[in-house]
Design a protein around this motif. Sequence first.
Motif, PDB file in Angstrom:
ATOM      1  N   GLN A 167      53.191  -2.368 -18.858  1.00  0.00           N
ATOM      2  CA  GLN A 167      53.969  -1.465 -18.026  1.00  0.00           C
ATOM      3  C   GLN A 167      53.053  -0.562 -17.202  1.00  0.00           C
ATOM      4  O   GLN A 167      51.865  -0.420 -17.491  1.00  0.00           O
ATOM      5  CB  GLN A 167      54.889  -0.615 -18.902  1.00  0.00           C
ATOM      6  N   ILE A 168      53.630   0.037 -16.164  1.00  0.00           N
ATOM      7  CA  ILE A 168      52.887   1.033 -15.394  1.00  0.00           C
ATOM      8  C   ILE A 168      52.720   2.260 -16.276  1.00  0.00           C
ATOM      9  O   ILE A 168      53.709   2.843 -16.732  1.00  0.00           O
ATOM     10  CB  ILE A 168      53.642   1.406 -14.105  1.00  0.00           C
ATOM     11  N   PRO A 169      51.489   2.662 -16.580  1.00  0.00           N
ATOM     12  CA  PRO A 169      51.301   3.795 -17.507  1.00  0.00           C
ATOM     13  C   PRO A 169      51.876   5.087 -16.955  1.00  0.00           C
ATOM     14  O   PRO A 169      51.822   5.347 -15.751  1.00  0.00           O
ATOM     15  CB  PRO A 169      49.775   3.869 -17.661  1.00  0.00           C
ATOM     16  N   ASN A 182      50.946  -9.757  -9.970  1.00  0.00           N
ATOM     17  CA  ASN A 182      50.389  -9.637 -11.315  1.00  0.00           C
ATOM     18  C   ASN A 182      51.458 -10.058 -12.308  1.00  0.00           C
ATOM     19  O   ASN A 182      52.383 -10.806 -11.954  1.00  0.00           O
ATOM     20  CB  ASN A 182      49.904  -8.206 -11.577  1.00  0.00           C
ATOM     21  N   GLN A 183      51.352  -9.579 -13.528  1.00  0.00           N
ATOM     22  CA  GLN A 183      52.336  -9.906 -14.563  1.00  0.00           C
ATOM     23  C   GLN A 183      52.884  -8.643 -15.216  1.00  0.00           C
ATOM     24  O   GLN A 183      53.219  -8.635 -16.412  1.00  0.00           O
ATOM     25  CB  GLN A 183      51.685 -10.823 -15.608  1.00  0.00           C
ATOM     26  N   PHE A 184      52.971  -7.572 -14.458  1.00  0.00           N
ATOM     27  CA  PHE A 184      53.530  -6.324 -14.981  1.00  0.00           C
ATOM     28  C   PHE A 184      54.988  -6.556 -15.384  1.00  0.00           C
ATOM     29  O   PHE A 184      55.710  -7.319 -14.734  1.00  0.00           O
ATOM     30  CB  PHE A 184      53.437  -5.213 -13.944  1.00  0.00           C
ATOM     31  N   ASN A 185      55.414  -5.871 -16.445  1.00  0.00           N
ATOM     32  CA  ASN A 185      56.777  -6.043 -16.920  1.00  0.00           C
ATOM     33  C   ASN A 185      57.387  -4.694 -17.265  1.00  0.00           C
ATOM     34  O   ASN A 185      56.820  -3.649 -16.975  1.00  0.00           O
ATOM     35  CB  ASN A 185      56.808  -6.988 -18.128  1.00  0.00           C
ATOM     36  N   ASN A 227      56.094  -9.651  -9.674  1.00  0.00           N
ATOM     37  CA  ASN A 227      55.732  -9.325 -11.049  1.00  0.00           C
ATOM     38  C   ASN A 227      56.889  -9.726 -11.947  1.00  0.00           C
ATOM     39  O   ASN A 227      57.722 -10.561 -11.567  1.00  0.00           O
ATOM     40  CB  ASN A 227      55.416  -7.824 -11.168  1.00  0.00           C
ATOM     41  N   ASN A 228      56.960  -9.143 -13.141  1.00  0.00           N
ATOM     42  CA  ASN A 228      58.051  -9.433 -14.069  1.00  0.00           C
ATOM     43  C   ASN A 228      58.865  -8.179 -14.390  1.00  0.00           C
ATOM     44  O   ASN A 228      59.380  -8.032 -15.508  1.00  0.00           O
ATOM     45  CB  ASN A 228      57.495 -10.035 -15.371  1.00  0.00           C
ATOM     46  N   ASN A 249      60.736 -10.268  -8.129  1.00  0.00           N
ATOM     47  CA  ASN A 249      60.992  -9.876  -9.522  1.00  0.00           C
ATOM     48  C   ASN A 249      62.406 -10.345  -9.856  1.00  0.00           C
ATOM     49  O   ASN A 249      63.393  -9.654  -9.574  1.00  0.00           O
ATOM     50  CB  ASN A 249      60.864  -8.359  -9.698  1.00  0.00           C
ATOM     51  N   SER A 250      62.521 -11.516 -10.471  1.00  0.00           N
ATOM     52  CA  SER A 250      63.824 -12.166 -10.611  1.00  0.00           C
ATOM     53  C   SER A 250      64.796 -11.411 -11.511  1.00  0.00           C
ATOM     54  O   SER A 250      66.004 -11.595 -11.399  1.00  0.00           O
ATOM     55  CB  SER A 250      63.631 -13.590 -11.146  1.00  0.00           C
ATOM     56  N   ASN A 251      64.291 -10.572 -12.392  1.00  0.00           N
ATOM     57  CA  ASN A 251      65.167  -9.825 -13.306  1.00  0.00           C
ATOM     58  C   ASN A 251      65.388  -8.388 -12.858  1.00  0.00           C
ATOM     59  O   ASN A 251      65.884  -7.562 -13.621  1.00  0.00           O
ATOM     60  CB  ASN A 251      64.591  -9.831 -14.720  1.00  0.00           C
ATOM     61  N   LEU A 252      65.010  -8.100 -11.620  1.00  0.00           N
ATOM     62  CA  LEU A 252      65.160  -6.751 -11.069  1.00  0.00           C
ATOM     63  C   LEU A 252      66.354  -6.736 -10.122  1.00  0.00           C
ATOM     64  O   LEU A 252      66.601  -7.707  -9.400  1.00  0.00           O
ATOM     65  CB  LEU A 252      63.884  -6.361 -10.334  1.00  0.00           C
TER      66      LEU A 252
END
Length: 443
Positions: free
Chosen positions: A282-284, A301-304, A325-326, A349-352
């Motif tokens: 995650q973004i800190p 990237n692969q951020f989730n 991203n994710n 971001n397919s789940n966003l």
Amino acid sequence: MDPKTTISLLFLLLLLLLSSIHVTSTAIHDHPIPPSPSPTSSPRAREPGPITSSPSSSSSTLDPRQLTALQSIGLPVSHRDPCSSSNSTVTCDASSPFRHVTSLLLANCSPDLDLSPTALRSLSSSLHSLSFLNCPITPPKHLPFLLPLLSSFSSAGSLRRVSGVWLARLRNLTFLSVVGVPVVATQPIVIVSQMRNLTSLTISNANLSGLVPHHWHSLGLTHIDFSSNHLTGPIPSSISALGSLESINLCSNKLSGVVPDSIGDLASLKNATLSNNSLSGQIPTSVSELSELVHLDLSFNQFNGSIPKFLSEMKRLKVLNLENNNFQGVVPFNASFIARLQVFKVGGNSNLCYNHTLLSSKLKLGIAPCDRHGHPVSPPPDLSTRSDSSDYSEDDGNDRGDDSGNGGQGHHGPSKLVLGVAIGLSCLVFLVLFLVCLSKVCG
């Protein structure tokens, strides 16, 4: 008909005809044809030049030994004043009785160019900046030893390839830029380990491998650019030691792992570009402490996890790129925040999804609206045919062909010239018909 009445009517028609001619003349004067732009008016791209500047004039001439050195290199320098302000290759100080070279740019040089030890030794007492641009020559072996005062070194598309050890010997540098030059080094730390005064570091598109340095000997760095290389591993938490850092570009590498929480200690950071890697997590939350941040690019990237809402509270943020991203859940931003950004991208971001009660569908975000459960209602639209640089585009009617800014070449209705001619011809036809009728009545 009374002759006086006839004359009065003819006089009025003549005035009407003259008025239409005046309208035509006014249209021509008010809307002249715009002149073609002069070829010299378009700005030219400035070529990179020496970092230091030279005085515009001086009664002194160049040190004879240094003049000989420049001539041996093959530079077309003047015998009287190679340090003139119009010369972008050489800049000098204003010392007397002889001036000395402080900055040298070698651009588009022959592969046979020879920087001999004798020439370098003659320049060693004063040369602080050395730049190569499109110079495919072999790096001078003894250059680091013969130029101990060198504080700025740059090479773009030059020197064929250099070793990390060779660069490391330029230990007094404050500015280092190597772009498009293969650098042979096992780790970036090999290059910078002895550079304690470095403030700007760029090694880009250099086939550089290894890890991002964990220990920095120059804590005054304000700029780091390791883009387009083959760096691996995580971003070290020790990067927080660089308290003066304003810009970091690590894009297009093979970095992995999470962004460390310690990034929030970089109080001066304005630009963070970490795109095109394999970073995850995650973004800190510590990013919220970067009050000076203007540009944040985490794309590809692969951020989730969810996108943190605190990003909308960062007053200086202008560029936010989170695409491909994710990320999942609901975009936590309102329209006013998105509108003040220059670039906003969340597509891929397919789940966003976005809350359609807060954000209009006219905002082309590249994601679907949310259903009542906070899930996308349909697959995100295909934006592969879009050519604009941002996913933020509001349909406010600006694509209707407004010609107000095109130099007056657009048409917003009938031309005054055409209108004037039409009125004049109508008056003339009416006058002829009137005279024909009048002649029949009087006859």
